[in-house]
Design a protein around this motif. Sequence first.
Motif, short mmCIF file in Angstrom:
data_model
loop_
_atom_site.label_atom_id
_atom_site.label_comp_id
_atom_site.label_asym_id
_atom_site.label_seq_id
_atom_site.Cartn_x
_atom_site.Cartn_y
_atom_site.Cartn_z
N ILE A 1 -5.11 30.17 42.31
CA ILE A 1 -4.38 31.30 42.88
C ILE A 1 -3.76 32.15 41.78
O ILE A 1 -3.81 33.39 41.82
CB ILE A 1 -3.30 30.79 43.86
CG1 ILE A 1 -3.97 30.10 45.07
CG2 ILE A 1 -2.41 31.94 44.34
CD1 ILE A 1 -3.00 29.38 45.98
N LEU A 2 -3.16 31.50 40.77
CA LEU A 2 -2.60 32.23 39.63
C LEU A 2 -3.69 33.05 38.94
O LEU A 2 -3.47 34.23 38.59
CB LEU A 2 -1.98 31.25 38.63
CG LEU A 2 -0.66 30.59 39.02
CD1 LEU A 2 -0.34 29.45 38.07
CD2 LEU A 2 0.48 31.62 39.02
N GLY B 1 -3.81 37.01 38.53
CA GLY B 1 -3.53 37.40 37.15
C GLY B 1 -2.13 37.06 36.70
O GLY B 1 -1.53 37.80 35.91
N ARG B 2 -1.60 35.93 37.17
CA ARG B 2 -0.25 35.51 36.80
C ARG B 2 -0.31 34.35 35.82
O ARG B 2 -1.21 33.50 35.89
CB ARG B 2 0.53 35.07 38.04
CG ARG B 2 0.57 36.11 39.15
CD ARG B 2 1.37 37.34 38.75
NE ARG B 2 1.27 38.38 39.77
CZ ARG B 2 2.00 38.45 40.87
NH1 ARG B 2 2.90 37.51 41.11
NH2 ARG B 2 1.83 39.43 41.72
N PRO B 3 0.66 34.24 34.90
CA PRO B 3 0.69 33.12 33.96
C PRO B 3 1.12 31.82 34.63
O PRO B 3 1.71 31.83 35.72
CB PRO B 3 1.71 33.58 32.91
CG PRO B 3 2.60 34.53 33.65
CD PRO B 3 1.73 35.23 34.65
N GLY B 4 0.85 30.72 33.94
CA GLY B 4 1.15 29.41 34.49
C GLY B 4 2.62 29.13 34.72
O GLY B 4 2.97 28.28 35.54
N ASP B 5 3.51 29.83 34.03
CA ASP B 5 4.93 29.55 34.20
C ASP B 5 5.49 30.15 35.50
O ASP B 5 6.70 30.08 35.75
CB ASP B 5 5.74 30.04 33.00
CG ASP B 5 5.63 31.55 32.77
OD1 ASP B 5 4.97 32.23 33.58
OD2 ASP B 5 6.20 32.03 31.78
N HIS B 6 4.62 30.73 36.33
CA HIS B 6 5.06 31.24 37.62
C HIS B 6 5.00 30.16 38.71
O HIS B 6 5.16 30.46 39.89
CB HIS B 6 4.21 32.44 38.05
CG HIS B 6 4.64 33.72 37.42
ND1 HIS B 6 4.67 33.92 36.07
CD2 HIS B 6 5.08 34.89 37.98
CE1 HIS B 6 5.09 35.15 35.80
NE2 HIS B 6 5.35 35.75 36.95
N ILE B 7 4.76 28.91 38.28
CA ILE B 7 4.74 27.79 39.21
C ILE B 7 5.83 26.80 38.81
O ILE B 7 6.01 26.50 37.64
CB ILE B 7 3.37 27.07 39.18
CG1 ILE B 7 2.26 28.01 39.67
CG2 ILE B 7 3.41 25.80 40.02
CD1 ILE B 7 2.29 28.29 41.15
N GLU B 8 6.57 26.29 39.80
CA GLU B 8 7.57 25.26 39.54
C GLU B 8 7.46 24.18 40.61
O GLU B 8 6.99 24.43 41.72
CB GLU B 8 8.98 25.86 39.56
CG GLU B 8 9.41 26.41 40.91
CD GLU B 8 10.80 27.05 40.86
OE1 GLU B 8 11.31 27.25 39.75
OE2 GLU B 8 11.35 27.32 41.94
N ASP C 1 -3.19 19.80 44.21
CA ASP C 1 -2.35 20.98 44.45
C ASP C 1 -2.20 21.83 43.19
O ASP C 1 -2.20 23.06 43.25
CB ASP C 1 -0.96 20.56 44.94
CG ASP C 1 -0.97 20.12 46.39
OD1 ASP C 1 -1.93 20.46 47.12
OD2 ASP C 1 -0.01 19.43 46.81
N ARG C 2 -2.06 21.19 42.03
CA ARG C 2 -1.87 21.96 40.80
C ARG C 2 -3.13 22.74 40.44
O ARG C 2 -3.05 23.84 39.86
CB ARG C 2 -1.44 21.06 39.65
CG ARG C 2 -2.44 19.97 39.27
CD ARG C 2 -1.81 18.99 38.30
NE ARG C 2 -2.70 17.91 37.93
CZ ARG C 2 -2.30 16.80 37.31
NH1 ARG C 2 -1.03 16.66 36.98
NH2 ARG C 2 -3.17 15.86 36.99
N ASP C 3 -4.31 22.20 40.79
CA ASP C 3 -5.55 22.93 40.54
C ASP C 3 -5.69 24.10 41.52
O ASP C 3 -6.17 25.17 41.15
CB ASP C 3 -6.75 22.00 40.67
CG ASP C 3 -6.74 20.91 39.60
OD1 ASP C 3 -6.29 21.20 38.48
OD2 ASP C 3 -7.15 19.77 39.91
#
Length: 312
Positions: free
Chosen positions: A245-246, A250-257, A238-240
């Motif tokens: 998708i990020l 074009g979104r940074p990694g901190d947009h996932i929690e 899932d994290r991959d």
Amino acid sequence: MRLFVTGGAGFVGSHFVRAILADRLPGLQGASVTVLDKLAYAGSFTNLGPVAESGRLDFVPADVADAAVVRPALRGHDVVVHFASTRSGADVPGVEALLAAARSGDIARFVHISTDEVYGSIDHGAWTERSPLSPTTPGAAAQAGADLMALAHHRTYGLPVVVTRAGATYGPYQDPAETLPRLVTELLDGRTARLPGDGIRVRDWLHVDDHCHGIALALLKGRAGDVYHIGGSVELADRDLAGLILEHLGRPGDHIEPLDDGKPHDHRHALDDDKIRRELGWRPRIEFSSGLADTIRWYADHPSWWRPLLPG
């Protein structure tokens, strides 16, 4: 050919119906379709919008377990394709009522659509069609029971049943509560995307076009009484998946929690699909990166479809 499709207003079911009515599935060109759907869970007539005016489509808003509706509605059809799943433990009564109605008619093929979830979890290798069922959730257990009921109707009554089990399917019109569209829509909506658990859950991803192509082949060429796996084109944690998708958006990694939904999750699902490749000539045709890009683009272009489905 006249097809009776239960759950045909859901995600995969509606894609199958749209593909038939657009004559995109070889061997099913010109077929007519009756959709029976109670429009619960992920079912919505909006999903059939592109083909709603087709003269080859009929729609019956009803529960598959309602024999008083199903029996007369089923008359005159050649094939049943059963997508309907309640996820509430009522899968067995529903399929039993439908199978009983099919036995009383002149059905040439009964295709029962299932999932890799009926096998539980596998750390290494992949399940074959002969692997034992070992579901770990009530919903998967209900689905496994429905599978066995369908196959028992072939063995006991000779009903021409074929069962398909597929990997984690993705594509347009999938409810935003599901993992991939949830990640996409939350990011498109400017929110932080929620990742199930610790992100190490592994799934084998299958585009809905490839899934429907496999179902069509099982319908036309599969052996009655057999199970066919429709595998995915890529295996991802899932994290991959979230990382891809990020990157696309074009979104940074901190947009996932992390999302703690309080539910247990099978660690890994994997299907051996050699049988459908060898016997029916199926191959996944959509490469994952292009399928993912097209899916993200669809959600970006259709916020009016998914925003009303968000919680609250």
